[in-house]
Structure formats: structure tokens, C-alpha cells
Design a protein around this motif. Structure first.
Motif, mmCIF file in Angstrom:
data_model
loop_
_atom_site.group_PDB
_atom_site.id
_atom_site.type_symbol
_atom_site.label_atom_id
_atom_site.label_comp_id
_atom_site.label_asym_id
_atom_site.label_seq_id
_atom_site.Cartn_x
_atom_site.Cartn_y
_atom_site.Cartn_z
ATOM 1 N N GLU A 1 19.578 14.511 20.858
ATOM 2 C CA GLU A 1 20.676 15.448 20.611
ATOM 3 C C GLU A 1 21.720 15.436 21.720
ATOM 4 N N ALA A 2 21.288 15.120 22.963
ATOM 5 C CA ALA A 2 22.227 15.149 24.091
ATOM 6 C C ALA A 2 22.441 13.771 24.681
ATOM 7 N N SER A 3 22.151 12.730 23.875
ATOM 8 C CA SER A 3 22.241 11.378 24.448
ATOM 9 C C SER A 3 23.692 10.946 24.608
ATOM 10 N N LEU A 4 23.889 10.069 25.592
ATOM 11 C CA LEU A 4 25.239 9.587 25.890
ATOM 12 C C LEU A 4 25.668 8.552 24.856
ATOM 13 N N LEU A 5 24.741 7.660 24.515
ATOM 14 C CA LEU A 5 25.049 6.611 23.541
ATOM 15 C C LEU A 5 24.017 6.661 22.424
ATOM 16 N N GLU A 6 24.463 6.423 21.223
ATOM 17 C CA GLU A 6 23.553 6.439 20.092
ATOM 18 C C GLU A 6 22.536 5.306 20.268
ATOM 19 N N GLY A 7 21.281 5.617 20.038
ATOM 20 C CA GLY A 7 20.251 4.588 20.177
ATOM 21 C C GLY A 7 19.729 4.447 21.598
ATOM 22 N N ARG A 8 20.333 5.190 22.558
ATOM 23 C CA ARG A 8 19.826 5.145 23.942
ATOM 24 C C ARG A 8 19.558 6.576 24.397
ATOM 25 N N ALA A 9 18.581 7.172 23.729
ATOM 26 C CA ALA A 9 18.324 8.597 23.946
ATOM 27 C C ALA A 9 17.639 8.883 25.276
ATOM 28 N N GLN A 10 17.277 7.811 26.023
ATOM 29 C CA GLN A 10 16.681 8.049 27.350
ATOM 30 C C GLN A 10 17.763 8.324 28.397
ATOM 31 N N THR A 11 19.044 8.111 28.021
ATOM 32 C CA THR A 11 20.167 8.490 28.883
ATOM 33 C C THR A 11 20.861 9.664 28.201
ATOM 34 N N PHE A 12 20.802 10.813 28.832
ATOM 35 C CA PHE A 12 21.251 12.028 28.138
ATOM 36 C C PHE A 12 21.789 13.056 29.137
ATOM 37 N N TYR A 13 22.452 14.052 28.624
ATOM 38 C CA TYR A 13 22.954 15.134 29.472
ATOM 39 C C TYR A 13 21.973 16.299 29.470
ATOM 40 N N GLY A 14 21.747 16.865 30.649
ATOM 41 C CA GLY A 14 20.974 18.098 30.721
ATOM 42 C C GLY A 14 21.841 19.198 30.139
ATOM 43 N N VAL A 15 21.306 19.976 29.216
ATOM 44 C CA VAL A 15 22.193 20.898 28.501
ATOM 45 C C VAL A 15 21.987 22.372 28.857
ATOM 46 N N ASP A 16 20.792 22.687 29.330
ATOM 47 C CA ASP A 16 20.492 24.105 29.535
ATOM 48 C C ASP A 16 20.334 24.395 31.034
ATOM 49 N N TYR A 17 21.259 25.177 31.600
ATOM 50 C CA TYR A 17 21.202 25.474 33.036
ATOM 51 C C TYR A 17 20.777 26.920 33.264
ATOM 52 N N SER A 18 20.085 27.142 34.382
ATOM 53 C CA SER A 18 19.748 28.522 34.734
ATOM 54 C C SER A 18 20.964 29.157 35.408
ATOM 55 N N SER A 19 20.879 30.449 35.661
ATOM 56 C CA SER A 19 22.032 31.112 36.290
ATOM 57 C C SER A 19 21.894 31.170 37.815
ATOM 58 N N HIS A 20 21.008 30.341 38.378
ATOM 59 C CA HIS A 20 20.859 30.274 39.840
ATOM 60 C C HIS A 20 22.181 29.811 40.461
ATOM 61 N N LYS A 21 22.428 30.184 41.735
ATOM 62 C CA LYS A 21 23.725 29.829 42.332
ATOM 63 C C LYS A 21 23.964 28.322 42.396
ATOM 64 N N ILE A 22 22.886 27.523 42.370
ATOM 65 C CA ILE A 22 23.059 26.059 42.380
ATOM 66 C C ILE A 22 23.750 25.594 41.098
#
Lengths: 483, 246
Positions: free
Chosen positions: A296-317
Motif C-alpha cells: 500500500e505504501a510502496s514506492l514502485l509497483e512490484g517492489r513492495a520492499q521499498t516503501f514509505y513509513g506512513v504512521d508516525y507517533s506524536s513524539h518530538k522526533i
């Protein structure tokens, strides 16, 4: 009184009045020039400073002189002057001088020489005998066209780069960061240009001293270490080396572990341990032997092992990244599982997670045709976690299941989130949280695209019908008056 | 206050009972409408820069300043000069109305006409909103605020010119000259450097309108436009007072 004298008196009265009025006008505007406030009415706070910049400026104890060495017509000039104006609103200690390289050539040359500026279009920050210059590429982001068009300004990251430059000149602390070596680490921090040079350069530019740490046979982490980074292992840590890191952490040290999934050598691909599993588990974090796949968050279709992290916590980092929806690119990552720690003094907190559709692939034999099955870890999966030590608040640790987030390749392919995230983690770990990176302000694309029918309709409405109503009204008023 | 409002009412009736007001509004909306159409067509091309069409309408083009000058000059040129030509000034001056009430009444009437003209441009905002769902209303509100403040300033200049002139043409020429000189500060800013440049930057109307159109309300811009308005209103009142003693 004769009329001549009366006129002269009137003239003198007039002149005096005009002079007083001009004086009053000048005084009011001089005061307004010196003491002003700006209000940002945009819903997205496009022109507002972040709370950390405001805090820094309000607490500023030393004067900071800023020299803007940009020509007036420069693409970034307006943004820079607007930002520096906002700085001046927050602190009287900011003094700004604009020096045009063409018109003030003499002054420009003197400043270049005095502050050893090698890039011609820069902004120089000076406090006492310390100075730091920020070149144009550090405060502007460009979008390059493939069709030979001139580059367009995509984002403005002046607030972050100027704030860090000011920190450097008013706060000369230099954190010492050690990168471990001796485990086939894929990034060579002894030499530049080996896989993570962008990250290393950013750390150096922000004042960090980069050193390498050979952990084989090491009894204790050096006392000057502000942070130890373990990134991109190929050979596992030994028990003794793991023990050195454990003691360092529990005695108030900071660790940044970027541990990829590791594979055994041989005909059949199998996972192997990194040697840091027990250390992490002690504090409540399990390094899972899997390969994260997130279609669902992959950069290229068919290469789902390269993806964007989508859910971040609200920590200051991650707070600013979450607020500005800045994605972090992962590639060949392993997942982390939060479990019960050995002691209640430790607590793990998720920083980044995958989407719900992601899974942790455990079967390496079917990598050509990966699919989610019962043995795999189900999403959402934790990708980065923070470990708190309640017994010793100085101890700080961040674990990420992927070292590629700091590689040059990933930083270049990503959308800017990786560098900001990695720097935020480092700033947090070296206890310089006030330097947490501020994401660049995107230049908003607010243009609208209309079809030819819509354009014609608009023409008829706004150019013909609408003004015509007033013409008809005028004719009506004219005839009514004649009657 | 009642006398001031009576003068305002009288001037407003004069505007709206004259076909000239509708000709001005027709021309104003025709030019603005054509400009809006050109901007929308240009921005609909794929290679166009990411600019808000409304920011061009409000201070982003030559036509904005042209229209502001024309409309403020047209509504103010007759305020004093016409009264003098028709000989009604003497009646006004001998009535129990203060100079301040006369000046402010006329100023208010011209300003209301100006506000009405710009209110009709709200249709462009509704059109843009129809095509752009995430339209930010902050810069639109500040653009209108800037346009109204600039209008106040220019109306006060027009009023002063009209008070010191014997006929409408002279009044229009003087007002246009002063307004053009104020807009010419941009050029002075461009050719100067150092502190002088900073001073010109402060008074630069193009920069001020650029701030408003981007959604920035700067106290310096507010103070300049308001103090400029007060300056010319005070001058207008003084000219009226001088005329009383002539």
C-alpha cells in the motif's frame, strides 16, 4: 491688518502646520519601523515561525549579525528577507544587513574574505568571533525539469538552516558521534563518499565531530562519546561487544541502532542474528527476523520492499514530520516487536509504523513470489522505536529496523523526510532537542486548471454579463433623471 | 456626527443618482473581469507557474494599481473642485458644520463608493472557490484589507488635491502625480542600497500589497497606510480652513 500681511501670516501658519504634520508622520512611521508585528492569516501558517525557533529567538542572549549576500532580484531574496523580518520581530538581538554583490561590491568582498565564505550567494551568521555561512542550496529546494526549463523553487528550508546556523554561532558545543566499525558495516565513515556521505556531511555541518569506534576488544566506550551509532551490520556483534554497549547505555549513554535483516551465507537464504537481539529484548524490543513488505505504501509497483513509513507517533522526533506529512523511505527493513522488558524501568515507544496492509515476510525461499501467509507477521508493523530508561534519564536509545534510511541512495530517492528524521533522532540522542529539524515550507501550487468550456463560460459571465448589469443600471438612471 | 453623516449621504446620493457612477463601475468590472479571465486562461496552461489567480488581481499586476488610481481619482476629483466651481462651497462654509465634518463626510462617501466597487469583485473569489476546493481564505481576507487601506490612502490624496484645486482636471492631475510618485518608490528602492533602500522598502506600496496578497498583515504596512491617510485628511482640513479665511 493689511491683506498682504494677512496672506503672509496665513502662509506661515500653513508652512508650520505642514512641517509639524510631516514631523508627526515621520515619528509615527519611525516607531512603527522599529517596533513591528506581523500576522500570518494563511490557514496553513505558511509565514509563521515554528515554536522552537520562537523559543530560541526569545531566549537569545548574544547579538547575532546576519549578512544577506544575495542580489535583490535573487529567487530566494524575498523569502529570506521575510524570514529574517520574522526573526527580528521575535528578538531585538538579530541585526540584518543586506549586501548586494553587484551594488555593494566593496563591502561584499570584505565580508566574503572576513568570514571565509566560498559560495557567492550565501547568508552569513555572526556572533562574537564565531561565524557560519549558509549557502543557497541549504535554504532553497529546487525542482528540475527534464525538458530544459529553468529549475523552479519547490521548497524553502531557510527556517531550519538559519536556526541551526544561529545555534552554531551562539552554542559552540560539539557532540562527538562514534560509528562502530569492524562488522562489515556498509557505510565507511572513515572515508567520505562511501554510501552515507550526505548524512555524514549534515552531521559535520551541524557541528558534530565524527569518529569511528572499533568495538573488537573494547572494554568501554570512550568518555567523550555523545552518541554511538551502529548502522548496516554484516557481521554480528559478539557477546562482549554487546555488553560494552549495554553498560554504556545504562550508565547514561546514547545509542542509535540501525539494524537491517541479516542473512546467512550459503546456498539457501536464511536469516541470522545481529548479536544485538538480547540487548534490545532486555529493554522490551524484539528484532524480528523478517523482511517488511508494504504494497500500500510502496514506492514502485512490484517492489513492495521499498516503501514509505506512513504512521508516525506524536513524539518530538516525528511530530513535525507527521504534521507536514513528510514520508520516510525504507528499503529491505525488518520489523520490531514491542514486548515486556526485563525491568519496569524500561519502556518502548513506537515512532514509525507501516500501513495495516503490510506484513513481515518470514519465508525467504519464496522471495520471487511473496505473499502474505499465516507464518508472516501481520501489519501494522513497528519500524522504529524509542527506548526510555526511567532509572537514568540520560540514557537514550532509538532502534530502527533498516540502515538504508541514512544511505545516499535512499536520501536521494526519498522526499526529504529521511534526512530530517535521522537528524531529529541524532539531535534527540545527543540531548540537543532544540535543534530538531524543521521540515521545509513547500511552495504551494495553488494554480487551477480549467477546461476550454469553463474558460469560455467564465469569459461570458465575468467580462460580458456581469459588467453589463451596471451599464444597464447606468442607462436606467440616465433616463430616469431626464424624465 | 449627524452632520458628518448628512454630508456623506448627500455625496453618496450624488454618486448613485449620476450615470457616471455606473459607467465607472462598468469599466472597473470590465477591466477586472477581463484581467481575471486572462489570468485563469494563462494559469490553466500546464507550464504556468503555481500562482494564485487572486493574488494577481490584488496587487500582482499593473492593472490593479491603474484601476485603484483611476477609481480613487474619479470619485474624489469633484469633491472640492466641483463645489468651488458651482459656488456651493461658500454656502457649505457658512453653515454650522465644522471643517472636519465636511472633510470626513466627503472622504467617507468616496470610501463607501470604493468599497462597493471592490465588493463586486467577490464574484471572482466564488468562481475560484468553485474550481479550487482547498482555497485558503486567509490571503483573500488580507488582500481585501490591503486593497481597502490603499483605497483609503489614495482617496485622502484625491480629496486633498480636490480641496486645493480650482477645477476637476487639475485635481485629477495632482492626485495622479502624487499616487504615481508613491508607486515610483519601488524604482527608488531598486536603485538604492543600505539604509536608504530599507527606508524605501518601508514605503514601497508594491511590497505592501504583495504582503497583503500573500496573507501577511504587517503592522508597519498598516501604520504607513493609516498615517498616510490621516496626513492627507489633515492637510485637506487645513486647506478648507485656509479657504474659509480667504
Amino acid at each position: 491688518m493689511t491683506s498682504k500681511r494677512k496672506r503672509a501670516m496665513g502662509g506661515a501658519n500653513w508652512s508650520l502646520f505642514v512641517l509639524l504634520l510631516i514631523a508627526l508622520f515621520i515619528i509615527i512611521n519611525y516607531l512603527s519601523f522599529r517596533h513591528f508585528k506581523t500576522y500570518d492569516t494563511t490557514f496553513s501558517d505558511e509565514f509563521s515561525l515554528s515554536p522552537q525557533t520562537k523559543k530560541f529567538l526569545k531566549e537569545l542572549k548574544n547579538d547575532v549579525e546576519v549578512y544577506v549576500l544575495l542580489p535583490i532580484g535573487d529567487v530566494g531574496y524575498e523569502k529570506v528577507s521575510r524570514l529574517l523580518d520574522s526573526f527580528k520581530v521575535e528578538s531585538k538581538r538579530i541585526k540584518v544587513e543586506y549586501v548586494d554583490p553587484e551594488r555593494d561590491k566593496g563591502r561584499y568582498e570584505i565580508l566574503l574574505k572576513k568570514y571565509q565564505v566560498t559560495n557567492p550567494d550565501s547568508v552569513v551568521f555572526v556572533s562574537g568571533d564565531r561565524s557560519r555561512w549558509v549557502e543557497r542550496d541549504e535554504f532553497l529546494e529546487y525542482e528540475y525539469s527534464m525538458f530544459g526549463e529553468p529549475p523552479k523553487m519547490k521548497g524553502f528550508k531557510g527556517e531550519n538552516s538559519f536556526l541551526n546556523a544561529m545555534y552554531d554561532v551562539v552554542d559552540p558545543r560539539k557532540p562527538v558521534i562514534y560509528f562502530t566499525v569492524g562488522h562489515g558495516e556498509k557505510f565507511d565513515f572513515d572515508e567520505s563518499g562511501k554510501g552515507a556521505s550526505f548524512f555524514k556531511e549534515r552531521l559535520s555541518k551541524e557541528g558534530a565531530v565524527i569518529k569511528t569506534l572499533q568495538t573488537a576488544g573494547l572494554k568501554k566506550v570512550p568518555d567523550d562519546a555523545s552518541l554511538v551509532i551502529v548502522a548496516g551490520l554484516n557481521i554480528p556483534f559478539t557477546k562482549e561487544e554487546e555488553g560494552v554497549l549495554e553498560r554504556y547505555y545504562e550508565e547514561g549513554g546514547s545509542l542509535f541502532l540501525l539494524i537491517d535483516p541479516m542473512f546467512k551465507e550459503g546456498n539457501e537464504i536464511e536469516f541470522k542474528d545481529s548479536g544485538l537481539e538480547d540487548l534490545c529484548k532486555k529493554y522490551g524490543l524484539e528484532l524480528q527476523n523478517d523482511l517488511v513488505v508494504d504494497p500500500e505504501a510502496s514506492l514502485l509497483e512490484g517492489r513492495a520492499q521499498t516503501f514509505y513509513g506512513v504512521d508516525y507517533s506524536s513524539h518530538k522526533i516525528t511530530y513535525d514530520l507527521m504534521k507536514n506529512k513528510y514520508p520516510i523511505l525504507f528499503t529491505l527493513a525488518r520489523s520490531l516487536n514491542i514486548v515486556d522488558p526485563q525491568s519496569s524501568d524500561f519502556k518502548c515507544e513506537k515512532l514509525i509504523s507501516t500501513s495495516e496492509k503490510a506484513w513481515g515476510e518470514t519465508n525467504l525461499k519464496e522471495l520471487k513470489n511473496v505473499k502474505k501467509d499465516n507464518e508472516d507477521y501481520a501489519g501494522p508493523l513497528c519500524l522504529a522505536s524509542l527506548i526510555e530508561n526511567r532509572k537514568n534519564e540520560k540514557s537514550r536509545m532509538v532502534v530502527i529496523g533498516d540502515s538504508d534510511i541514512i544511505s545516499d541512495g535512499t536520501i536521494l530517492s526519498g522526499l526529504g523526510g529521511n534526512t530530517i528524521f535521522a537528524l531529529n533522532v541524532v539531535h534527540y540522542l545527543v540531548k540537543m532537542e532544540n535543534r530538531i529539524s524543521i521540515p521545509p515550507k513547500q511552495i504551494k501550487s495553488s494554480s487551477i486548471v480549467l477546461t476550454s468550456t469553463q474558460i469560455v463560460t467564465n469569459f461570458i459571465v465575468v467580462v460580458i454579463i456581469y459588467p453589463l448589469i451596471f451599464a444597464i443600471l447606468g442607462v436606467w438612471v440616465y433616463f430616469r433623471r431626464r424624465r | 456626527m449627524n452632520k458628518l453623516l448628512a454630508i456623506t449621504k448627500k455625496e453618496l446620493l450624488h454618486y448613485f443618482y449620476s450615470p457616471m457612477a455606473y459607467v465607472v463601475l462598468w469599466a472597473f468590472l470590465l477591466i477586472n473581469g477581463f484581467l481575471f479571465y486572462v489570468i485563469l486562461s494563462a494559469l490553466s496552461k500546464t507550464a504556468s507557474p503555481p500562482v494564485s489567480p487572486l493574488s494577481i488581481i490584488f496587487g500582482g499586476s499593473f492593472f490593479f494599481y491603474l484601476l485603484t488610481i483611476v477609481i480613487t481619482v474619479v470619485v474624489t476629483m469633484r469633491l472640492g473642485a466641483e463645489e468651488r466651481k458651482q459656488g456651493t462651497f461658500e454656502t457649505l462654509l457658512t453653515s454650522p458644520i465644522s471643517d472636519f465634518e465636511i472633510v470626513m463626510g466627503k472622504f467617507l462617501a468616496a470610501f463607501i463608493f470604493y468599497v462597493v466597487a471592490w465588493l463586486f469583485t467577490l464574484i471572482y473569489v466564488f468562481i475560484v472557490k468553485a474550481y479550487q476546493k482547498d482555497l485558503d481564505f486567509g490571503p483573500i481576507i488580507s488582500s481585501y484589507l490591503g486593497t481597502l487601506l490603499l483605497g483609503m490612502f489614495f482617496i485622502s490624496i484625491g480629496l486633498f488635491s480636490s480641496m486645493i484645486s480650482k477645477n476637476q482636471i487639475v485635481s485629477a492631475v495632482i492626485a495622479t502625480l502624487i499616487m504615481t510618485m508613491l508607486l515610483g518608490i519601488t524604482f527608488l528602492e531598486f536603485i538604492s542600497s543600505g539604509v536608504t533602500r530599507e527606508i524605501f522598502h518601508y514605503f514601497d506600496i508594491l511590497t505592501i500589497m504583495d504582503n497583503f496578497s500573500k496573507g501577511i498583515v504587517d503592522s508597519r504596512n498598516l501604520i504607513y497606510l493609516l498615517s498616510g491617510t490621516a496626513f492627507f485628511i489633515a492637510l485637506s482640513e487645513k486647506s478648507l480652513e485656509a479657504r474659509r479665511w480667504q
